[in-house]
Design an enzyme around this catalytic site. Sequence first.
Site, PDB file in Angstrom:
ATOM      1  N   HIS A  63       9.454   8.649   0.101  1.00  0.00           N
ATOM      2  CA  HIS A  63       8.610   9.103  -1.014  1.00  0.00           C
ATOM      3  C   HIS A  63       8.522  10.629  -0.985  1.00  0.00           C
ATOM      4  O   HIS A  63       8.176  11.216   0.046  1.00  0.00           O
ATOM      5  CB  HIS A  63       7.218   8.483  -0.916  1.00  0.00           C
ATOM      6  CG  HIS A  63       7.200   7.016  -1.259  1.00  0.00           C
ATOM      7  ND1 HIS A  63       6.472   6.093  -0.553  1.00  0.00           N
ATOM      8  CD2 HIS A  63       7.825   6.332  -2.257  1.00  0.00           C
ATOM      9  CE1 HIS A  63       6.658   4.883  -1.100  1.00  0.00           C
ATOM     10  NE2 HIS A  63       7.474   5.002  -2.120  1.00  0.00           N
ATOM     11  N   ARG A  65       6.547  13.104  -2.001  1.00  0.00           N
ATOM     12  CA  ARG A  65       5.360  13.919  -1.700  1.00  0.00           C
ATOM     13  C   ARG A  65       4.876  13.804  -0.263  1.00  0.00           C
ATOM     14  O   ARG A  65       3.981  14.550   0.142  1.00  0.00           O
ATOM     15  CB  ARG A  65       4.234  13.486  -2.625  1.00  0.00           C
ATOM     16  CG  ARG A  65       3.788  12.025  -2.418  1.00  0.00           C
ATOM     17  CD  ARG A  65       2.933  11.552  -3.575  1.00  0.00           C
ATOM     18  NE  ARG A  65       2.577  10.156  -3.448  1.00  0.00           N
ATOM     19  CZ  ARG A  65       2.023   9.436  -4.446  1.00  0.00           C
ATOM     20  NH1 ARG A  65       1.793  10.003  -5.610  1.00  0.00           N
ATOM     21  NH2 ARG A  65       1.730   8.176  -4.262  1.00  0.00           N
ATOM     22  N   GLU A  66       5.430  12.900   0.513  1.00  0.00           N
ATOM     23  CA  GLU A  66       4.918  12.640   1.866  1.00  0.00           C
ATOM     24  C   GLU A  66       5.586  13.582   2.867  1.00  0.00           C
ATOM     25  O   GLU A  66       6.358  13.177   3.737  1.00  0.00           O
ATOM     26  CB  GLU A  66       5.134  11.158   2.206  1.00  0.00           C
ATOM     27  CG  GLU A  66       4.369  10.253   1.232  1.00  0.00           C
ATOM     28  CD  GLU A  66       4.767   8.779   1.289  1.00  0.00           C
ATOM     29  OE1 GLU A  66       5.553   8.391   2.168  1.00  0.00           O
ATOM     30  OE2 GLU A  66       4.268   8.010   0.438  1.00  0.00           O
ATOM     31  N   ARG A 118       6.491  11.068  -6.293  1.00  0.00           N
ATOM     32  CA  ARG A 118       6.723   9.999  -5.316  1.00  0.00           C
ATOM     33  C   ARG A 118       8.131   9.403  -5.411  1.00  0.00           C
ATOM     34  O   ARG A 118       8.757   9.076  -4.400  1.00  0.00           O
ATOM     35  CB  ARG A 118       5.684   8.907  -5.590  1.00  0.00           C
ATOM     36  CG  ARG A 118       5.896   7.569  -4.913  1.00  0.00           C
ATOM     37  CD  ARG A 118       4.755   6.639  -5.333  1.00  0.00           C
ATOM     38  NE  ARG A 118       4.954   5.246  -4.945  1.00  0.00           N
ATOM     39  CZ  ARG A 118       4.474   4.707  -3.820  1.00  0.00           C
ATOM     40  NH1 ARG A 118       3.816   5.441  -2.951  1.00  0.00           N
ATOM     41  NH2 ARG A 118       4.668   3.432  -3.554  1.00  0.00           N
ATOM     42  N   ASN A 157      10.546   2.483  -2.546  1.00  0.00           N
ATOM     43  CA  ASN A 157      10.021   1.484  -1.611  1.00  0.00           C
ATOM     44  C   ASN A 157       9.512   0.229  -2.339  1.00  0.00           C
ATOM     45  O   ASN A 157       8.708  -0.535  -1.806  1.00  0.00           O
ATOM     46  CB  ASN A 157       8.926   2.081  -0.723  1.00  0.00           C
ATOM     47  CG  ASN A 157       8.946   1.462   0.675  1.00  0.00           C
ATOM     48  OD1 ASN A 157      10.003   0.998   1.138  1.00  0.00           O
ATOM     49  ND2 ASN A 157       7.799   1.440   1.341  1.00  0.00           N
ATOM     50  N   ARG A 158      10.008   0.045  -3.573  1.00  0.00           N
ATOM     51  CA  ARG A 158       9.832  -1.224  -4.286  1.00  0.00           C
ATOM     52  C   ARG A 158      11.188  -1.746  -4.748  1.00  0.00           C
ATOM     53  O   ARG A 158      11.262  -2.715  -5.475  1.00  0.00           O
ATOM     54  CB  ARG A 158       8.937  -1.027  -5.530  1.00  0.00           C
ATOM     55  CG  ARG A 158       7.539  -0.540  -5.258  1.00  0.00           C
ATOM     56  CD  ARG A 158       6.651  -1.608  -4.637  1.00  0.00           C
ATOM     57  NE  ARG A 158       5.294  -1.106  -4.426  1.00  0.00           N
ATOM     58  CZ  ARG A 158       4.910  -0.389  -3.382  1.00  0.00           C
ATOM     59  NH1 ARG A 158       5.783  -0.100  -2.423  1.00  0.00           N
ATOM     60  NH2 ARG A 158       3.652   0.028  -3.271  1.00  0.00           N
ATOM     61  N   HIS A 210       6.187   7.031   6.621  1.00  0.00           N
ATOM     62  CA  HIS A 210       5.534   7.396   5.356  1.00  0.00           C
ATOM     63  C   HIS A 210       4.206   8.088   5.665  1.00  0.00           C
ATOM     64  O   HIS A 210       3.833   8.260   6.814  1.00  0.00           O
ATOM     65  CB  HIS A 210       5.255   6.129   4.528  1.00  0.00           C
ATOM     66  CG  HIS A 210       6.475   5.510   3.930  1.00  0.00           C
ATOM     67  ND1 HIS A 210       6.737   5.536   2.583  1.00  0.00           N
ATOM     68  CD2 HIS A 210       7.513   4.839   4.505  1.00  0.00           C
ATOM     69  CE1 HIS A 210       7.874   4.916   2.346  1.00  0.00           C
ATOM     70  NE2 HIS A 210       8.379   4.472   3.481  1.00  0.00           N
ATOM     71  N   SER A 211       3.481   8.458   4.599  1.00  0.00           N
ATOM     72  CA  SER A 211       2.091   8.869   4.745  1.00  0.00           C
ATOM     73  C   SER A 211       1.385   8.439   3.465  1.00  0.00           C
ATOM     74  O   SER A 211       2.046   8.196   2.451  1.00  0.00           O
ATOM     75  CB  SER A 211       1.973  10.391   4.956  1.00  0.00           C
ATOM     76  OG  SER A 211       2.221  11.095   3.759  1.00  0.00           O
ATOM     77  N   TYR A 212       0.062   8.371   3.426  1.00  0.00           N
ATOM     78  CA  TYR A 212      -0.796   8.598   4.553  1.00  0.00           C
ATOM     79  C   TYR A 212      -1.638   7.344   4.793  1.00  0.00           C
ATOM     80  O   TYR A 212      -1.572   6.414   3.981  1.00  0.00           O
ATOM     81  CB  TYR A 212      -1.742   9.804   4.272  1.00  0.00           C
ATOM     82  CG  TYR A 212      -2.631   9.596   3.074  1.00  0.00           C
ATOM     83  CD1 TYR A 212      -3.924   9.068   3.229  1.00  0.00           C
ATOM     84  CD2 TYR A 212      -2.199   9.896   1.790  1.00  0.00           C
ATOM     85  CE1 TYR A 212      -4.753   8.862   2.129  1.00  0.00           C
ATOM     86  CE2 TYR A 212      -3.018   9.674   0.688  1.00  0.00           C
ATOM     87  CZ  TYR A 212      -4.284   9.161   0.869  1.00  0.00           C
ATOM     88  OH  TYR A 212      -5.079   8.934  -0.227  1.00  0.00           O
ATOM     89  N   TYR A 263      -2.518  -3.637   0.336  1.00  0.00           N
ATOM     90  CA  TYR A 263      -2.341  -4.623  -0.741  1.00  0.00           C
ATOM     91  C   TYR A 263      -0.919  -5.149  -0.598  1.00  0.00           C
ATOM     92  O   TYR A 263      -0.069  -4.488   0.003  1.00  0.00           O
ATOM     93  CB  TYR A 263      -2.544  -3.983  -2.116  1.00  0.00           C
ATOM     94  CG  TYR A 263      -1.874  -2.649  -2.280  1.00  0.00           C
ATOM     95  CD1 TYR A 263      -0.487  -2.547  -2.450  1.00  0.00           C
ATOM     96  CD2 TYR A 263      -2.607  -1.457  -2.217  1.00  0.00           C
ATOM     97  CE1 TYR A 263       0.130  -1.315  -2.566  1.00  0.00           C
ATOM     98  CE2 TYR A 263      -1.993  -0.216  -2.334  1.00  0.00           C
ATOM     99  CZ  TYR A 263      -0.622  -0.164  -2.514  1.00  0.00           C
ATOM    100  OH  TYR A 263      -0.007   1.059  -2.620  1.00  0.00           O
ATOM    101  N   GLU A 286       2.539   4.630   8.598  1.00  0.00           N
ATOM    102  CA  GLU A 286       1.839   5.527   7.662  1.00  0.00           C
ATOM    103  C   GLU A 286       1.153   6.607   8.494  1.00  0.00           C
ATOM    104  O   GLU A 286       0.162   6.360   9.174  1.00  0.00           O
ATOM    105  CB  GLU A 286       0.801   4.751   6.843  1.00  0.00           C
ATOM    106  CG  GLU A 286       1.406   3.696   5.905  1.00  0.00           C
ATOM    107  CD  GLU A 286       2.018   4.290   4.637  1.00  0.00           C
ATOM    108  OE1 GLU A 286       1.943   5.526   4.444  1.00  0.00           O
ATOM    109  OE2 GLU A 286       2.569   3.498   3.850  1.00  0.00           O
TER     110      GLU A 286
HETATM  111 ZN   LIG Z   1       5.433   6.312   1.194  1.00  0.00          ZN
END
Ligand SMILES: [Zn+2]
Length: 325
Positions: A63, A65-66, A118, A157-158, A210-212, A263, A286
Amino acid sequence: MSWRRYHRFKDIESYIDYLAHTYKEICETVIIGTSTEGRTLKVLKVSSGGQNKPAIWIDGGLHGREWISPATVTYILLQLVEFRDKHPHLLENLDWYILPVSNPDGYEYSHVHDRLWRKTRSIPVGSKKRRPNPALGYWSDAIPYSVRSQCVGVDPNRNWDFQWMKVGGSSNPCDDNFAGHKPFSEPETRAMADFIMQHKDQIHLFLSLHSYSQMWLIPWGWTDTVKPDDYYDMYVLAEKGVNALKAVRGTDYLLGTSAELIYASSGASDDWAKGVAQIKYAYTIELPDTGNHGFILPASQIESTGQETWEGVRALAQHFAEGYN
Ligand SMILES: [Zn+2]
């Protein structure tokens, strides 16, 4: 390279090349593919040679922005390669495949245009640059012909081909969690999956950073009603990582499935690594923090995050270096 500020993609790529050039006897770059915008997906293979050694896969920056993720992965490279004399058995007994920035287009876009970007940067099917394809079904008339900026890109990541679009992914290209018009629509996820499949019998541990939120996530993410048969094994090993990480400066991580802790969402890389590539130990980590700064983690926290995460990773690597599998 430093761990006092966040680096642009070209700096990170230069660091990979530097390691490969300087430590020729143990480092080799493997180009596994190219991003939509033409950036190279470069894995650093770290190995002291030998046959049939268990391998560890680590990727970062899926992603955009991480930013703490690629920074932490390069910190892991620093420890693994430049400080290899501290832990020679981790190279003697293991091979490592490390991809610090797996979504370089999104990473660069988050540096230049939109800090919270993202997704990848692929142009949606049906937009001006490609012919509309009504057969694909998802391209709604409500979306204007000229695509708005947020309608570019796919949530990588989907996008993995396991329980794809079952839950937590969107079919709307303008959403942040757009799963793509088909699984592995993105050259980045496709390239990673192809490489991992080629090495799946060797890879014993899959880690995606990943974060966060400070969570060590165990599959399945796609359902909160079923757990893998060997969930307990996965939990026990992850617990070693979380404990080793916490021992550095007390940072707490939650441990469990993303379906339980956050989730349910399907199409994530760790579920695919477990469910399709059949890598027994597949996790998503994360990284910090828990939301105070969120994605905008100050650069002053890179080193401490790198140190503690390295200890967590090292604890797991130790397990495989000792011959367990
Ligand atoms: Zn991520």
